[in-house]
Scaffold this motif. Structure first.
Motif, PDB file in Angstrom:
ATOM      1  N   VAL A  81      -7.484  -2.234  -0.508  1.00  0.00           N
ATOM      2  CA  VAL A  81      -6.680  -2.758   0.671  1.00  0.00           C
ATOM      3  C   VAL A  81      -5.623  -3.886   0.540  1.00  0.00           C
ATOM      4  N   PRO A  82      -5.977  -4.886  -0.439  1.00  0.00           N
ATOM      5  CA  PRO A  82      -5.086  -6.004  -0.790  1.00  0.00           C
ATOM      6  C   PRO A  82      -3.804  -5.587  -1.092  1.00  0.00           C
ATOM      7  N   THR A  83      -3.817  -4.463  -1.996  1.00  0.00           N
ATOM      8  CA  THR A  83      -2.320  -3.959  -2.400  1.00  0.00           C
ATOM      9  C   THR A  83      -1.424  -3.420  -1.441  1.00  0.00           C
ATOM     10  N   VAL A  84      -1.905  -3.172  -0.214  1.00  0.00           N
ATOM     11  CA  VAL A  84      -0.929  -2.659   0.815  1.00  0.00           C
ATOM     12  C   VAL A  84      -0.799  -3.643   1.968  1.00  0.00           C
ATOM     13  N   ALA A  85      -1.492  -4.972   1.655  1.00  0.00           N
ATOM     14  CA  ALA A  85      -1.324  -5.835   2.562  1.00  0.00           C
ATOM     15  C   ALA A  85       0.113  -6.214   2.801  1.00  0.00           C
ATOM     16  N   ALA A  87       2.802  -4.532   2.924  1.00  0.00           N
ATOM     17  CA  ALA A  87       3.555  -3.711   3.780  1.00  0.00           C
ATOM     18  C   ALA A  87       3.319  -3.756   5.298  1.00  0.00           C
ATOM     19  N   LEU A  88       2.193  -4.633   5.561  1.00  0.00           N
ATOM     20  CA  LEU A  88       1.666  -4.673   7.061  1.00  0.00           C
ATOM     21  C   LEU A  88       2.309  -5.998   7.599  1.00  0.00           C
ATOM     22  N   PRO A  89       2.492  -5.912   8.923  1.00  0.00           N
ATOM     23  CA  PRO A  89       3.233  -7.097   9.708  1.00  0.00           C
ATOM     24  C   PRO A  89       2.310  -8.161   9.651  1.00  0.00           C
ATOM     25  N   ALA A  90       2.884  -9.470   9.735  1.00  0.00           N
ATOM     26  CA  ALA A  90       2.183 -10.723   9.428  1.00  0.00           C
ATOM     27  C   ALA A  90       1.119 -10.712  10.490  1.00  0.00           C
ATOM     28  N   GLU A  91       1.397 -10.131  11.543  1.00  0.00           N
ATOM     29  CA  GLU A  91       0.111 -10.400  12.717  1.00  0.00           C
ATOM     30  C   GLU A  91      -1.388  -9.734  12.362  1.00  0.00           C
ATOM     31  N   ALA A  92      -0.938  -8.535  11.361  1.00  0.00           N
ATOM     32  CA  ALA A  92      -2.472  -8.049  10.910  1.00  0.00           C
ATOM     33  C   ALA A  92      -3.163  -8.728   9.998  1.00  0.00           C
ATOM     34  N   LYS A  93      -2.514  -9.978   9.542  1.00  0.00           N
ATOM     35  CA  LYS A  93      -3.276 -10.640   8.359  1.00  0.00           C
ATOM     36  C   LYS A  93      -4.032  -9.891   7.482  1.00  0.00           C
ATOM     37  N   ASN A  95      -5.052  -6.965   7.452  1.00  0.00           N
ATOM     38  CA  ASN A  95      -5.879  -5.709   7.905  1.00  0.00           C
ATOM     39  C   ASN A  95      -5.005  -4.425   8.111  1.00  0.00           C
ATOM     40  N   PRO A  96      -5.466  -3.528   7.504  1.00  0.00           N
ATOM     41  CA  PRO A  96      -4.641  -2.245   7.732  1.00  0.00           C
ATOM     42  C   PRO A  96      -5.074  -1.582   8.813  1.00  0.00           C
ATOM     43  N   GLU A  97      -6.169  -1.834   9.717  1.00  0.00           N
ATOM     44  CA  GLU A  97      -6.591  -1.153  10.989  1.00  0.00           C
ATOM     45  C   GLU A  97      -5.318  -0.674  11.891  1.00  0.00           C
ATOM     46  N   GLY A  98      -5.168   0.434  12.179  1.00  0.00           N
ATOM     47  CA  GLY A  98      -4.288   0.899  13.049  1.00  0.00           C
ATOM     48  C   GLY A  98      -3.059   1.353  12.505  1.00  0.00           C
ATOM     49  N   TYR A  99      -3.102   1.146  11.111  1.00  0.00           N
ATOM     50  CA  TYR A  99      -1.810   1.436  10.300  1.00  0.00           C
ATOM     51  C   TYR A  99      -2.199   2.364   9.410  1.00  0.00           C
ATOM     52  N   LEU A 100      -3.380   2.966   9.163  1.00  0.00           N
ATOM     53  CA  LEU A 100      -3.528   4.264   8.336  1.00  0.00           C
ATOM     54  C   LEU A 100      -3.376   5.405   9.204  1.00  0.00           C
ATOM     55  N   PHE A 101      -1.938   5.829   9.016  1.00  0.00           N
ATOM     56  CA  PHE A 101      -1.495   6.753  10.077  1.00  0.00           C
ATOM     57  C   PHE A 101      -2.055   8.143   9.865  1.00  0.00           C
ATOM     58  N   PRO A 102      -2.710   8.780  11.035  1.00  0.00           N
ATOM     59  CA  PRO A 102      -3.482  10.077  11.133  1.00  0.00           C
ATOM     60  C   PRO A 102      -2.671  10.960  10.698  1.00  0.00           C
ATOM     61  N   ARG A 122       3.029   3.153   5.168  1.00  0.00           N
ATOM     62  CA  ARG A 122       4.679   3.508   5.207  1.00  0.00           C
ATOM     63  C   ARG A 122       4.781   4.469   6.319  1.00  0.00           C
ATOM     64  N   THR A 123       3.875   5.643   6.442  1.00  0.00           N
ATOM     65  CA  THR A 123       4.180   6.515   7.448  1.00  0.00           C
ATOM     66  C   THR A 123       3.909   5.685   8.804  1.00  0.00           C
ATOM     67  N   ALA A 124       2.801   5.033   8.934  1.00  0.00           N
ATOM     68  CA  ALA A 124       2.712   4.217  10.435  1.00  0.00           C
ATOM     69  C   ALA A 124       3.984   3.440  10.871  1.00  0.00           C
ATOM     70  N   ASN A 125       4.581   2.624   9.732  1.00  0.00           N
ATOM     71  CA  ASN A 125       5.807   1.851   9.842  1.00  0.00           C
ATOM     72  C   ASN A 125       6.719   2.537  10.278  1.00  0.00           C
ATOM     73  N   GLU A 126       6.921   3.838   9.772  1.00  0.00           N
ATOM     74  CA  GLU A 126       8.165   4.816  10.044  1.00  0.00           C
ATOM     75  C   GLU A 126       7.925   5.258  11.583  1.00  0.00           C
ATOM     76  N   LYS A 127       6.756   5.541  12.017  1.00  0.00           N
ATOM     77  CA  LYS A 127       6.427   6.200  13.362  1.00  0.00           C
ATOM     78  C   LYS A 127       6.682   4.935  14.465  1.00  0.00           C
ATOM     79  N   LEU A 128       6.392   3.694  14.060  1.00  0.00           N
ATOM     80  CA  LEU A 128       6.453   2.722  14.934  1.00  0.00           C
ATOM     81  C   LEU A 128       7.977   2.369  14.790  1.00  0.00           C
TER      82      LEU A 128
END
Length: 281
Positions: A81-85, A87-93, A95-102, A122-128
């Motif tokens: 998980v730390p390797t993807v941190a 790419a997450l918004p700062a608000e996520a701190k 935590n990739p919960e919600g950003y592991l796109f189905p 990346r996919t979640a960011n693209e969808k959002l």
């Protein structure tokens, strides 16, 4: 017998450069014969498998599925998980919960948890970031992270995709009236369970995910929402509903008043034998 004179034949000799060219030509010809089958063998050696992440899965479920599919010890995906941190918004701190796109992802024996989780984020960011979702979120004064959080609640609460717009409207209406969301799904997340039976003691737990006692959205997403839930979050169905309950599969009833809602809940209780629990809001 007469003999016709023929001059002696001279053997043609290759120059040093000619010999080198011939030698290289032979090597290339032989190499091509060997190399082509080898390359074909590599390309055909492994066909990508498919890993499907359903809508509404929590991060823990995604980690476990990645570990199983990649045949890795439990905890391997979570440790990546730390390797993807970043790419997450700062608000996520982190935590990739919600950003592991189905979605369905191709995997091979060379796929790593870090690469796979990064693809999901990346996919979640693209969808959002799609115009409809991004513009809709801004119109409601929501950041992409807040959109993902609201979408995750909608994903967990809606009995069907057809109900997502109405569930989203209930969420928006309650927020607008400063009412607690009172969503069982957030309690289930806090208690790490999945159930439709919520007790009075459940509603009193001390947790930031207890939306019975705390106003506003939960502090993080509670699952992996799909694009339909994201779209519903930013474009809810018009209506004045403040409550809903799923009386039975395919029958979710939305109410404007609490009195009306209580009637629907009573109807649900009469159908209790069918074991179809309510989703209340």
């Amino acid at each position: 017998m007469s003999h016709e004179y023929r001059p002696p034949r001279r053997r043609s000799r290759l120059t040093r450069r000619g010999r080198l060219a011939l030698f290289l030509g032979v090597l290339l010809a032989v190499g091509a014969v060997v190399l082509i089958p080898v390359l074909r063998g590599v390309q055909e050696l492994e066909r990508p498998r498919r890993l499907t992440i359903p809508e509404g899965w929590r991060a823990a479920q995604v980690y476990a599925a990645v570990d199983r599919e990649l045949k890795l010890p439990p905890g391997s995906a979570k440790s990546a998980v730390p390797t993807v941190a970043p790419a997450l918004p700062a608000e996520a701190k982190g935590n990739p919960e919600g950003y592991l796109f189905p979605a369905t992802y191709p995997v091979t024996s060379k796929t790593t948890p870090a690469a796979l989780l990064a693809h999901m984020v990346r996919t979640a960011n693209e969808k959002l970031a799609t115009k409809a979702v991004a513009d809709g979120g801004k119109a409601h004064g929501m950041t992409p992270y807040q959109t993902a959080t609201m979408a995750s609640v909608i994903e967990a609460e809606a009995e069907s995709r057809a109900d997502m717009g109405k569930v989203a409207r209930v969420v928006h209406n309650r927020l607008a009236k400063s009412m607690p969301l009172q969503m069982d799904s957030t309690l289930n997340y806090a208690l790490n369970r999945n159930t439709v039976d919520t007790t009075l003691s459940d509603t009193r737990i001390d947790s930031p995910f207890n939306t019975y006692e705390r106003q506003g959205l939960p502090p993080t997403p509670i699952d992996s929402p799909g694009l339909e839930a994201m779209a519903a979050a930013v474009a809810p169905t018009p209506g004045d509903w403040l409550y809903f309950v799923t009386v039975k599969p395919g029958d979710t009833r939305f109410s404007v008043t609490y009195a009306e809602h209580r009637k629907h809940v009573a109807d649900f209780n009469r159908r209790r034998a069918a074991h179809a629990g309510p989703r209340t809001g």
